[in-house]
Design a protein around this motif. Structure first.
Motif, PDB file in Angstrom:
ATOM      1  N   MET A  76       0.575  -1.405  -0.059  1.00 42.27           N
ATOM      2  CA  MET A  76       0.166  -0.166   0.355  1.00 42.27           C
ATOM      3  C   MET A  76       0.858   1.278  -0.130  1.00 42.27           C
ATOM      4  O   MET A  76       1.866   1.140   0.858  1.00 42.27           O
ATOM      5  CB  MET A  76      -1.105  -0.028   1.532  1.00 42.27           C
ATOM      6  CG  MET A  76      -1.880   1.406   1.235  1.00 42.27           C
ATOM      7  SD  MET A  76      -2.804   1.086   2.743  1.00 42.27           S
ATOM      8  CE  MET A  76      -4.069  -0.450   2.083  1.00 42.27           C
ATOM      9  N   ALA A  77       1.140   1.972  -1.112  1.00 40.17           N
ATOM     10  CA  ALA A  77       1.547   3.421  -1.340  1.00 40.17           C
ATOM     11  C   ALA A  77       0.753   3.889   0.123  1.00 40.17           C
ATOM     12  O   ALA A  77       0.111   4.311   0.401  1.00 40.17           O
ATOM     13  CB  ALA A  77       1.858   4.223  -2.553  1.00 40.17           C
ATOM     14  N   PHE A  78       2.315   5.478   0.897  1.00 40.53           N
ATOM     15  CA  PHE A  78       1.910   6.328   2.035  1.00 40.53           C
ATOM     16  C   PHE A  78       2.622   7.171   1.619  1.00 40.53           C
ATOM     17  O   PHE A  78       3.661   6.847   0.957  1.00 40.53           O
ATOM     18  CB  PHE A  78       1.902   5.585   3.261  1.00 40.53           C
ATOM     19  CG  PHE A  78       3.380   4.754   3.353  1.00 40.53           C
ATOM     20  CD1 PHE A  78       3.702   6.207   3.903  1.00 40.53           C
ATOM     21  CD2 PHE A  78       3.540   4.022   2.812  1.00 40.53           C
ATOM     22  CE1 PHE A  78       5.200   5.589   4.609  1.00 40.53           C
ATOM     23  CE2 PHE A  78       4.497   3.767   3.559  1.00 40.53           C
ATOM     24  CZ  PHE A  78       5.788   4.381   3.801  1.00 40.53           C
ATOM     25  N   VAL A  79       2.189   8.239   1.980  1.00 46.99           N
ATOM     26  CA  VAL A  79       3.298   9.209   1.943  1.00 46.99           C
ATOM     27  C   VAL A  79       3.533   9.884   3.830  1.00 46.99           C
ATOM     28  O   VAL A  79       3.102   9.464   4.209  1.00 46.99           O
ATOM     29  CB  VAL A  79       2.917  10.312   1.337  1.00 46.99           C
ATOM     30  CG1 VAL A  79       2.982  10.431   0.144  1.00 46.99           C
ATOM     31  CG2 VAL A  79       2.049  11.232   1.396  1.00 46.99           C
ATOM     32  N   ASN A  80       4.877  10.579   3.912  1.00 49.84           N
ATOM     33  CA  ASN A  80       5.104  11.171   5.190  1.00 49.84           C
ATOM     34  C   ASN A  80       5.475  12.604   4.613  1.00 49.84           C
ATOM     35  O   ASN A  80       6.124  13.232   4.279  1.00 49.84           O
ATOM     36  CB  ASN A  80       6.044  10.524   5.420  1.00 49.84           C
ATOM     37  CG  ASN A  80       6.239  11.312   7.361  1.00 49.84           C
ATOM     38  OD1 ASN A  80       6.347  12.155   7.428  1.00 49.84           O
ATOM     39  ND2 ASN A  80       7.520  10.437   7.659  1.00 49.84           N
ATOM     40  N   ASN A  81       4.170  13.913   4.895  1.00 52.76           N
ATOM     41  CA  ASN A  81       4.715  14.637   4.378  1.00 52.76           C
ATOM     42  C   ASN A  81       4.408  15.549   5.908  1.00 52.76           C
ATOM     43  O   ASN A  81       4.420  17.385   5.850  1.00 52.76           O
ATOM     44  CB  ASN A  81       2.921  15.194   3.818  1.00 52.76           C
ATOM     45  CG  ASN A  81       3.002  14.925   3.101  1.00 52.76           C
ATOM     46  OD1 ASN A  81       4.062  14.680   1.524  1.00 52.76           O
ATOM     47  ND2 ASN A  81       1.515  14.521   2.161  1.00 52.76           N
TER      48      ASN A  81
END
Length: 255
Positions: free
Chosen positions: A1-6
């Protein structure tokens, strides 16, 4: 599963922001009380008004911060801490004004600046708040100032509305080796709840020493000392049973 850490860090407080906005906005989530005894008054700490007297009162006595996990020794660090607190809606810093000692340089204060005290936690969900830091200027130590400042905040937090907030608990924490802070908590009716080991890493402050214990070599603290923290609590039932009477006796005591 793709995720981002902004994640992005909070912007640094700039030099022209150290004294806060004008007019000053304490930015506190709860009503700001008027608190006083016959010897002392607590009002919001306003850097443009109180910081110079505070810094003068601390100068030469910066060792009183040796147990603290925050850097307050240098004036710029102190002002940065005050502004960080102001930006947190759950924190309110008070100036303690000793009304028994006039200050000819500040007649409008109707007394002298004797210290600084914080109330950390205005969350009505948990109904718990914490007193700290409790800083009594050296010239006012071993007087009524410590007991009156703490007693006023205990009354504000634990008395039922409309006299107080009607909270259920007030916390107090201190380094296990800070005898003065721990003794004040005990004297004001707080009950020992335990010790949090390695609770804080102590910052390095240029020109000053912090007191703590050494950690293992190579950890993420890169040589920072650590501290164990004593946890004290005064709950609503403690207050009703004996705390209120103890505080009123402290207010009536002749020092």
């Amino acid at each position: 599963m793709a995720f981002v850490n902004n994640y992005t860090p909070e912007p640094a407080i700039l030099e022209n922001e150290l004294y806060g906005p004008e007019p000053y906005d304490p930015n506190f989530v709860l009503p700001i009380p008027e608190l006083s005894t016959n010897k002392l008054r607590l009002i919001p700490f306003i850097p443009r008004v109180h910081a110079a007297a505070y810094i003068d009162g601390i100068r030469g006595h910066e060792s009183i911060f040796k147990y603290m996990s925050i850097a307050l020794e240098h004036p710029t660090d102190f002002l940065r801490f005050v502004e960080e607190c102001r930006r947190d809606k759950n924190v309110l810093l008070f100036a303690a004004i000793d009304t028994t000692r006039p200050d000819s340089n500040h007649p409008g204060w109707e007394g002298s600046l004797a210290g600084l005290l914080g109330l950390f936690g205005g969350d009505k969900t948990g109904l718990v708040t914490e007193i700290g830091p409790a800083i009594v200027l050296p010239a006012f130590q071993r007087t009524h100032v410590g007991s009156h400042t703490v007693g006023l905040l205990l009354k504000y937090a634990l008395e039922l509305p409309p006299s107080g907030l009607g909270f259920r608990k007030v916390k107090w924490t201190a380094s296990t080796i800070n005898d003065a802070s721990n003794n004040l908590a005990k004297r004001m009716g707080f009950k020992l709840e335990g010790v949090l080991r390695w609770k804080f890493a102590l910052p390095v402050v240029e020109g000053y020493q912090k007191l703590g214990k050494e950690a293992r070599a190579g950890d993420a603290g890169d040589g920072l000392l650590g501290t164990d923290t004593t946890v004290w609590g005064l709950c609503w039932d403690d207050w009703e049973e004996s705390g209120r009477v103890l505080v009123e006796r402290a207010f009536a005591r002749i020092v």
